[in-house]
Design a protein around this motif. Structure first.
Motif, mmCIF file in Angstrom:
data_model
loop_
_atom_site.group_PDB
_atom_site.id
_atom_site.type_symbol
_atom_site.label_atom_id
_atom_site.label_comp_id
_atom_site.label_asym_id
_atom_site.label_seq_id
_atom_site.Cartn_x
_atom_site.Cartn_y
_atom_site.Cartn_z
ATOM 1 N N TYR A 10 0.926 -1.188 -0.060
ATOM 2 C CA TYR A 10 0.005 -0.146 0.013
ATOM 3 C C TYR A 10 0.969 1.029 0.013
ATOM 4 C CZ TYR A 10 -3.341 3.609 1.296
ATOM 5 O OH TYR A 10 -4.166 4.655 1.188
ATOM 6 N N LYS A 11 0.676 1.921 -0.898
ATOM 7 C CA LYS A 11 1.300 3.536 -1.150
ATOM 8 C C LYS A 11 0.645 4.656 -0.338
ATOM 9 C CE LYS A 11 3.245 6.602 -4.720
ATOM 10 N NZ LYS A 11 4.636 6.450 -4.127
ATOM 11 N N GLY A 12 1.102 4.522 1.005
ATOM 12 C CA GLY A 12 0.634 5.771 1.634
ATOM 13 C C GLY A 12 1.131 6.795 1.708
ATOM 14 N N ASP A 13 0.659 7.731 2.737
ATOM 15 C CA ASP A 13 1.422 8.962 2.716
ATOM 16 C C ASP A 13 2.148 9.149 4.336
ATOM 17 O OD1 ASP A 13 2.417 11.396 2.505
ATOM 18 O OD2 ASP A 13 0.601 12.612 2.447
ATOM 19 N N PRO A 14 3.307 9.058 4.554
ATOM 20 C CA PRO A 14 4.421 9.098 3.654
ATOM 21 C C PRO A 14 5.164 7.935 3.190
ATOM 22 C CG PRO A 14 5.288 9.701 5.918
ATOM 23 C CD PRO A 14 3.925 9.357 6.106
ATOM 24 N N LYS A 15 4.698 6.700 3.803
ATOM 25 C CA LYS A 15 5.406 5.699 3.613
ATOM 26 C C LYS A 15 4.459 4.566 2.808
ATOM 27 C CE LYS A 15 8.625 5.851 7.969
ATOM 28 N NZ LYS A 15 8.798 5.110 9.072
ATOM 29 N N VAL A 16 5.415 3.358 2.230
ATOM 30 C CA VAL A 16 5.036 2.282 1.622
ATOM 31 C C VAL A 16 5.082 1.290 2.534
ATOM 32 C CG1 VAL A 16 5.148 0.674 -0.200
ATOM 33 C CG2 VAL A 16 5.451 3.306 -0.646
ATOM 34 N N GLU A 49 7.581 3.204 -3.834
ATOM 35 C CA GLU A 49 7.686 4.598 -3.243
ATOM 36 C C GLU A 49 7.794 5.478 -4.350
ATOM 37 O OE1 GLU A 49 11.024 6.643 -0.726
ATOM 38 O OE2 GLU A 49 10.019 5.009 0.227
ATOM 39 N N GLY A 74 -3.810 3.536 -4.473
ATOM 40 C CA GLY A 74 -2.775 3.275 -3.619
ATOM 41 C C GLY A 74 -2.372 1.906 -3.573
ATOM 42 N N PRO A 111 -4.272 0.936 4.911
ATOM 43 C CA PRO A 111 -3.487 1.661 5.530
ATOM 44 C C PRO A 111 -2.673 1.331 6.816
ATOM 45 C CG PRO A 111 -5.332 3.108 5.151
ATOM 46 C CD PRO A 111 -5.562 1.742 4.701
#
Length: 207
Positions: A10-16, A49, A74, A111
């Motif tokens: 999962y490509k979250g904000d700020p980390k994957v 990322e 994401g 997330p």
């Protein structure tokens, strides 16, 4: 032709972060396998990322190709294969896995999810089934009983970005060695293994 790993992230904000993964380390030395797994996870996270939402890319690293698909929501998938494995088949597999994963696992859980908390058990089966293409079974015939083996679709070439090496993903001034040193995914043993391999110019033994 061989697949080494299949992972959902999962490509979250700020980390994957990694949600689920399957690996095939049968061709690696037993004592290297834990380090290889950590480096495949590290590499997959780094590629996701540095990839934009809604993009597909194939990143070459030594004799490996890392195929990544990051959806607009994401959810992302990465296949690590050798350079002989068909690119279109890898993206066909990623499309299928991400579509199925998104139906079975609630978006609310992405997330904060991890391999220990996410309930999705299909990756090992897919990795085994797609280990050869077409997916013939030992008795002859397609794995999909009574059906013709599926052909991977023609994907628009504009969907893909091709990078020469992992270094091409890095921003100006960044060094892969520094990212490895700072990584929370890699353990001390894997970092030491990486440094030794770099000195011997044999990183292909890891990733």
């Amino acid at each position: 032709m061989r697949l080494y790993s299949l992972s959902v992230l999962y490509k979250g904000d700020p980390k994957v972060h990694l949600l689920k993964a399957a690996y095939d380390f049968s061709t690696f030395n037993f004592f290297q396998r834990s380090s290889v797994q950590e480096f495949m996870t590290f590499t997959s996270q780094l590629i996701v990322e540095r990839s934009a939402l809604g993009s597909r890319a194939s990143v070459k690293e030594q004799e490996y190709l890392c195929h990544v698909y990051v959806r607009n929501d994401g959810l992302a998938g990465v296949v690590v294969a050798d350079t002989e494995y068909p690119q279109r088949v890898c993206f066909t597999l990623l499309d299928k896995v991400l579509d199925e994963f998104s139906r079975q696992v609630s978006k609310i859980d992405w997330p904060s999810g991890s391999p220990a908390t996410i309930s999705y058990a299909a990756l090992d089966g897919y990795l085994s089934k797609y280990q050869v293409w077409p997916p013939w079974n030992p008795r002859g015939g397609c794995v999909e009983a009574g059906k013709r083996c599926p052909q991977p679709p023609d994907l628009d070439a504009s969907f893909f970005r091709q990078h020469n090496t992992m270094e091409s993903l890095l921003e100006r001034g960044e060094k892969l060695d520094d990212l490895v040193s700072k990584s929370e995914v890699l353990g001390a043993q894997s970092k030491a293994f990486y440094k030794t391999a770099r000195k011997q110019n044999s990183c292909c033994a890891i990733m």
